[in-house]
Design a protein around this motif. Sequence first.
Motif, mmCIF file in Angstrom:
data_model
loop_
_atom_site.group_PDB
_atom_site.id
_atom_site.type_symbol
_atom_site.label_atom_id
_atom_site.label_comp_id
_atom_site.label_asym_id
_atom_site.label_seq_id
_atom_site.Cartn_x
_atom_site.Cartn_y
_atom_site.Cartn_z
ATOM 1 N N LYS A 3 0.832 -1.141 -0.032
ATOM 2 C CA LYS A 3 -0.185 -0.009 -0.017
ATOM 3 C C LYS A 3 1.037 1.265 -0.096
ATOM 4 O O LYS A 3 1.904 1.393 0.660
ATOM 5 N N VAL A 5 1.351 5.458 0.804
ATOM 6 C CA VAL A 5 0.724 6.577 1.430
ATOM 7 C C VAL A 5 1.663 7.719 1.018
ATOM 8 O O VAL A 5 2.736 7.498 0.289
ATOM 9 N N TYR A 22 3.810 1.906 2.843
ATOM 10 C CA TYR A 22 3.227 1.753 3.987
ATOM 11 C C TYR A 22 3.440 0.606 4.846
ATOM 12 O O TYR A 22 3.053 -0.294 4.190
ATOM 13 N N ASP A 70 -4.157 8.471 0.585
ATOM 14 C CA ASP A 70 -3.847 7.817 2.255
ATOM 15 C C ASP A 70 -2.724 8.752 2.578
ATOM 16 O O ASP A 70 -1.639 8.654 1.724
ATOM 17 N N HIS A 157 -7.592 10.449 3.377
ATOM 18 C CA HIS A 157 -7.769 9.386 4.346
ATOM 19 C C HIS A 157 -6.491 9.515 5.369
ATOM 20 O O HIS A 157 -5.192 9.202 4.863
ATOM 21 N N GLU A 159 -3.737 7.979 7.552
ATOM 22 C CA GLU A 159 -3.479 6.471 8.021
ATOM 23 C C GLU A 159 -2.872 6.637 9.352
ATOM 24 O O GLU A 159 -3.114 5.662 10.068
ATOM 25 N N ASN A 160 -2.149 7.678 9.778
ATOM 26 C CA ASN A 160 -1.366 8.034 10.660
ATOM 27 C C ASN A 160 -0.848 9.412 11.178
ATOM 28 O O ASN A 160 -0.922 9.961 9.944
#
Length: 187
Positions: A3, A5, A22, A70, A157, A159-160
């Motif tokens: 994925k 990011v 990620y 993301d 979005h 993620e962190n």
Amino acid sequence: MAKKVISIEVGSQLIKVCEVDYKKKNPKVYQMLSFETPVGAVEDGYIRDKQGFAAALKEQLITARIKTTDVVFSINSTKIANREVVIPAVKDKKINAVIMANATEYFPIDVSDYIIAHTVLERFKDEESAKLKLQVLAVPTALVKNYYGIAKVLGFHVENIDYFGNSFYQIVKKQVGSGVNVAVQIN
């Protein structure tokens, strides 16, 4: 395929963007860019001009052909307090309870206005027992909400969210060997 990011470090002078894998041990960097922070858009880590910030970032992402939505934000703010603490070794799921029980000792603040987070730096044994060395952070809830707000404006979005100091520590930990070393961040 891993994925992807976009990691965004928001600074008062520069915004740094990196599209990476990620949650991989050795993430691949796909693209990176940096550009000047729009005047008045950021103040001590807070994004004050969300529309101006979003427009500048979107323009740069389109130019770089980055379509990933993301995001991991890395925040640099004097409002974030951090402490290195040592606690008795406990199971990972109990670390947070130990931290919260002692949070007011680490940070002389009303912790109800803050998000308390931690990173395990080291597991070790001393003469008495097993211990954990932790980096504990107190981040104003309003600051975290600010970044979720900008993500919403951008259609991203989250993620962190990470602390700049931790991001720097993770890089240095991978790059620097054992023994005495000096690492300098010039910003």
